[in-house]
Design a protein around this motif. Structure first.
Motif, mmCIF file in Angstrom:
data_model
loop_
_atom_site.group_PDB
_atom_site.id
_atom_site.type_symbol
_atom_site.label_atom_id
_atom_site.label_comp_id
_atom_site.label_asym_id
_atom_site.label_seq_id
_atom_site.Cartn_x
_atom_site.Cartn_y
_atom_site.Cartn_z
ATOM 1 N N THR A 286 102.377 -9.438 15.697
ATOM 2 C CA THR A 286 101.827 -9.913 14.427
ATOM 3 C C THR A 286 102.889 -9.949 13.324
ATOM 4 O OG1 THR A 286 100.976 -7.677 14.118
ATOM 5 C CG2 THR A 286 99.382 -9.339 14.817
ATOM 6 N N GLY A 287 104.017 -9.291 13.550
ATOM 7 C CA GLY A 287 105.207 -9.492 12.726
ATOM 8 C C GLY A 287 105.071 -9.219 11.240
ATOM 9 N N GLY A 288 104.178 -8.329 10.838
ATOM 10 C CA GLY A 288 104.048 -8.016 9.419
ATOM 11 C C GLY A 288 102.771 -8.562 8.808
ATOM 12 N N LEU A 289 102.033 -9.372 9.581
ATOM 13 C CA LEU A 289 100.816 -9.978 9.023
ATOM 14 C C LEU A 289 99.747 -8.939 8.696
ATOM 15 C CD1 LEU A 289 99.000 -12.329 8.231
ATOM 16 C CD2 LEU A 289 98.533 -12.725 10.658
ATOM 17 N N ALA A 291 100.248 -5.767 7.856
ATOM 18 C CA ALA A 291 100.696 -5.089 6.631
ATOM 19 C C ALA A 291 100.505 -6.008 5.426
ATOM 20 C CB ALA A 291 102.171 -4.684 6.757
ATOM 21 N N HIS A 292 100.839 -7.285 5.575
ATOM 22 C CA HIS A 292 100.689 -8.235 4.476
ATOM 23 C C HIS A 292 99.225 -8.331 4.040
ATOM 24 C CE1 HIS A 292 100.665 -11.776 2.051
ATOM 25 N NE2 HIS A 292 100.176 -12.561 2.982
ATOM 26 N N THR A 295 98.194 -5.059 2.272
ATOM 27 C CA THR A 295 98.811 -4.877 0.957
ATOM 28 C C THR A 295 98.479 -6.017 -0.006
ATOM 29 O OG1 THR A 295 100.870 -5.961 1.636
ATOM 30 C CG2 THR A 295 100.751 -3.550 1.904
ATOM 31 N N SER A 296 97.689 -6.997 0.440
ATOM 32 C CA SER A 296 97.220 -8.022 -0.496
ATOM 33 C C SER A 296 96.030 -7.533 -1.311
ATOM 34 C CB SER A 296 96.831 -9.297 0.265
ATOM 35 O OG SER A 296 97.993 -9.918 0.766
ATOM 36 N N GLY A 307 104.607 0.312 6.787
ATOM 37 C CA GLY A 307 104.417 -0.583 7.914
ATOM 38 C C GLY A 307 105.737 -0.756 8.635
ATOM 39 N N LEU A 308 105.663 -0.860 9.958
ATOM 40 C CA LEU A 308 106.877 -1.093 10.744
ATOM 41 C C LEU A 308 106.701 -2.406 11.486
ATOM 42 C CD1 LEU A 308 107.079 2.429 12.445
ATOM 43 C CD2 LEU A 308 108.183 1.701 10.292
ATOM 44 N N VAL A 309 107.689 -3.278 11.350
ATOM 45 C CA VAL A 309 107.668 -4.487 12.168
ATOM 46 C C VAL A 309 108.718 -4.281 13.251
ATOM 47 C CG1 VAL A 309 107.818 -6.996 12.181
ATOM 48 C CG2 VAL A 309 106.983 -5.813 10.145
ATOM 49 N N LYS A 397 100.715 -19.186 15.414
ATOM 50 C CA LYS A 397 100.028 -18.770 14.184
ATOM 51 C C LYS A 397 98.618 -18.279 14.474
ATOM 52 C CE LYS A 397 102.778 -20.947 10.785
ATOM 53 N NZ LYS A 397 103.037 -21.915 9.749
ATOM 54 N N LYS A 400 98.726 -14.806 16.076
ATOM 55 C CA LYS A 400 99.006 -13.777 15.068
ATOM 56 C C LYS A 400 97.754 -13.479 14.245
ATOM 57 C CE LYS A 400 102.992 -13.438 12.851
ATOM 58 N NZ LYS A 400 104.226 -13.706 12.052
ATOM 59 N N GLY B 287 105.083 -6.421 0.882
ATOM 60 C CA GLY B 287 104.159 -5.779 1.819
ATOM 61 C C GLY B 287 104.108 -6.360 3.227
ATOM 62 N N GLY B 288 105.180 -6.956 3.701
ATOM 63 C CA GLY B 288 105.178 -7.492 5.057
ATOM 64 C C GLY B 288 105.149 -9.016 5.101
ATOM 65 N N THR B 295 108.682 -14.154 11.181
ATOM 66 C CA THR B 295 108.242 -14.056 12.577
ATOM 67 C C THR B 295 107.197 -15.114 12.933
ATOM 68 O OG1 THR B 295 106.528 -12.420 12.054
ATOM 69 C CG2 THR B 295 108.706 -11.568 12.688
ATOM 70 N N GLY B 307 111.426 -5.054 10.659
ATOM 71 C CA GLY B 307 111.008 -5.111 9.269
ATOM 72 C C GLY B 307 110.418 -3.777 8.873
ATOM 73 N N VAL B 309 108.017 -1.986 5.967
ATOM 74 C CA VAL B 309 107.182 -2.120 4.775
ATOM 75 C C VAL B 309 107.131 -0.741 4.136
ATOM 76 C CG1 VAL B 309 104.968 -2.859 3.864
ATOM 77 C CG2 VAL B 309 105.881 -3.932 5.941
ATOM 78 N N ARG B 396 98.324 -10.969 -7.913
ATOM 79 C CA ARG B 396 99.002 -10.235 -6.841
ATOM 80 C C ARG B 396 99.481 -11.165 -5.717
ATOM 81 N NH1 ARG B 396 98.941 -4.797 -5.527
ATOM 82 N NH2 ARG B 396 99.279 -4.322 -3.329
ATOM 83 N N LYS B 400 103.416 -11.938 -4.716
ATOM 84 C CA LYS B 400 103.925 -11.714 -3.354
ATOM 85 C C LYS B 400 104.557 -12.995 -2.806
ATOM 86 C CE LYS B 400 101.844 -9.027 -0.275
ATOM 87 N NZ LYS B 400 100.844 -8.370 0.616
#
Lengths: 417, 417
Positions: A286-289, A291-292, A295-296, A307-309, A397, A400, B287-288, B295, B307, B309, B396, B400
């Motif tokens: 998911t590559g950060g999605l 976490a994104h 955090t939105s 978060g760790l990618v 996409k 993810k 935030g990712g 990605t 990555g 976060v 927000r 971002k």
């Protein structure tokens, strides 16, 4: 404004070239229906004066309310201000507070204001100006001969903010003054973890009604059920809607996570914040999605620790504390590694929950045993560590997005139980 | 059919209630533009005879080609067949092959054909029937007084199959017979780091042309310049477009990162992949989102190593190796911390580049000295570590998005130089 009919006139060559879908018209139609205003027509025309004039004149001849979208930018192709002025016979005048707002917006971002932006502060004489909290283009409400024109900019975020903050309250008050007795209300129940036809099969007998209506919509890997009712007042309409929701819940409650604009990440976040619990995520495909999305949500820093990618195997070991032997034995895309990632990120972050995703988003990287679309999930904390897997259809996409839904769904279920 | 202009008339109450976006109009516009047919208007009306008649009559008065969508189903609300028959003065006649196709479709799924489906086999006398390979509603092409009406059903999958198999080839042949030699081509130049009006100020003298045209569009914090040309063949149209692009580049080349569907993350990724260089990112306020964008590009695992976060201060220290004293002295939102994050993530990941973002996305957390929208950037590798800051307007989500654009822009510039 008795029984108001409305039309939406969009300008924009990009719409006529098929480069953009007319999402603004959909959004405005939904908002106007909620106010009890029947939208009778949408029109899209290009950025030329003759087409805009013809569309405005025809719409004003048919309907009490005309909402325009687009054409409020600073360029030569932005003609809505001047065409509305021409069609309504009002000269354009400078609106000083708008000019100040535009000037200060440029000052705030530390750039000189181009001369062309000055024209965005012009509006038809006597109009009510609609402030734009997100951009340089203010809108305007022009009343003329029992008709009303509402001018809104094209960028959807700006348009929505202006509708919510100014236009919808303005129209609601007008309708009340005019004694309009009927309102249309609607409510969306948001479902996760079930498909559209499976959901409808459980409630087919509830979906035939005329008022309220119950209709499904599949969007972004979720299913939304919209209940719409018309009644004399908000309360009566809401009571009709409540009745349908009460009939739906026993059959689909296990999948209903929220209502209306509530997102899955907001619902999860609200529970974590209320319990003062914390979360960390470790994502591969998911590559950060995830976490994104988490955090939105405003205020997410209260519960989202890190978060760790972890795209490379090395990062899975170094950051999420996954043993190299585990990676070698089961492969990075496996239930074992997903579980270890969830436990590893929870341990290193010191959070209540650790959530992990690892899979093959494609288009490359698939094998017969582990095809594109295969995704594993891990969830640590609040009970024994859980692992799960899914095969998702679609392109990179889509995989993810669907994987991020499933990850958040697993967390939602654990928080609920 | 010489120089053909077209309009799209959609019927459907669900569009006017905002329950569905008019994706069919977008798709058809794209297809027609590829055929060299200029779409001048989209209209959406409800499922009532008077509105449909008025929309059809107005469209036929303006344009040579009218495409209708929707209203071909078996229910009482499906009126398109009879309204087209009425407006063109053709009686509805039974089309036997269509009736057989509908009957055999029901036989195949083992259900009796409801009597209501019989009306789907009716079509205006003299029409060319468009077979529907996916459903029960055939379409039709009706020619009348130098005009053409193409009737298509509402379900997007059925409409697309019918356009691809029948309508597009039919129109292409007609255009060729009529000696239409002209095609419309368009190209988008994608810009970053400059606003719409500032961009247009540099090329105002190039934007007045009639063919090719040059028009800007602001979207997602970027500016896109669209060059559109009409010519006898693809190559001639592309040459016209090249000429405009060559005039634009010296003035805006510093901001043009790509063309058409190329995203900033794909352009950056292509360069990294070609040079076999690698990247790691450390994000606070985004935030990712930067990792998610990077990605989303197929093949990104070749250059995207990890990555982080780093939402909490603890994670900034633990993961991105930011000294606690630095955080205490300058605060987490500072150029010093952004630079340290970039260097820290580059060092721990062992990558060629480290990219970092820290800022205040809002709505909470702002102070007088560090307001909502203030974002710092760090970039390590490929030269001395660089830091940068920006003030972004908006909510927000906007902060971002704009911050992710700026971060990718900084990397793009360093890779280019």
């Amino acid at each position: 404004m008795g029984h108001v009919r409305a039309e939406i006139v969009a300008t924009g060559t990009e719409l006529l070239l098929g480069q953009k879908v007319n999402e603004n018209a959909r959004y405005l139609s939904e908002i106007l229906a909620d106010l009890g205003i029947a939208v009778r027509q949408h029109v899209v025309v290009g950025d030329d004066a003759a087409s805009i004039d013809a569309a405005l004149t025809a719409a004003l001849a048919r309907s009490e309310l005309v909402v325009t979208t687009g054409g409020l930018g600073p360029t030569e192709a932005d003609l809505t201000r001047e065409r509305v002025a021409a069609v309504t016979g009002r000269p354009l005048v400078l609106h000083r507070p708008s000019l100040e707002a535009i000037t200060s917006l440029f000052a705030r971002i530390g750039r000189p204001m181009p001369e062309s932006n000055r024209k965005q502060a012009l509006c038809p004489e006597g109009a009510v100006v609609i402030p734009n909290p997100l951009g340089t283009a203010p809108g305007a409400i022009v009343e003329t001969g029992g008709r009303m024109i509402v001018m809104l900019p094209g960028p959807p975020a700006e348009l929505r903010a202006m509708v919510e903050q100014t236009v919808a309250p303005f129209l609601a008050e007008r309708l009340q003054q005019a004694g309009q007795r009927s309102v249309i209300r609607s409510r969306v129940l948001r479902l996760v973890g079930i498909g559209e036809s499976a959901a409808m099969a459980r409630i087919a007998d509830l979906a035939g009604g005329d008022n309220p209506t119950l209709s499904p919509m599949a969007t972004g890997g979720e299913v939304w059920l919209r209940i719409t009712a018309r009644a004399a007042c908000r309360r009566d309409a809401d009571t009709l809607i409540d009745t349908v929701e009460e009939a739906v819940r026993p059959r689909l409650g296990d999948h209903i996570y929220g209502r209306d604009a509530e997102t899955l990440e907001a619902v999860v976040g609200r529970v974590l914040a209320a319990r003062r619990q914390t979360l960390a995520v470790a994502e591969s495909c998911t590559g950060g999605l995830v976490a994104h999305r988490l955090t939105s949500v405003p205020g997410s820093s209260a519960y989202f620790e890190r978060g760790l990618v972890v795209y490379s195997n090395r990062s899975k070991t170094e950051l999420a504390d996954v043993a190299p032997e585990l990676l070698a034995r089961h492969g990075a895309v496996s239930a074992e590694v997903a579980g270890a990632m969830a436990e590893g990120v929870r341990r290193s972050a010191g959070t209540d929950f650790g959530l992990a995703i690892t899979g093959i988003a494609g288009p490359g990287g698939g094998t017969e045993a582990k095809p594109v679309g295969l995704v594993f999930f891990g969830l640590a904390g609040g009970g024994p560590t859980l692992t799960d897997s899914r095969m998702f259809p679609g392109d990179r996409k889509a995989v993810k997005l669907l994987a991020s839904n499933r990850a958040l769904e697993l967390l939602w279920r654990r928080l609920r139980d």
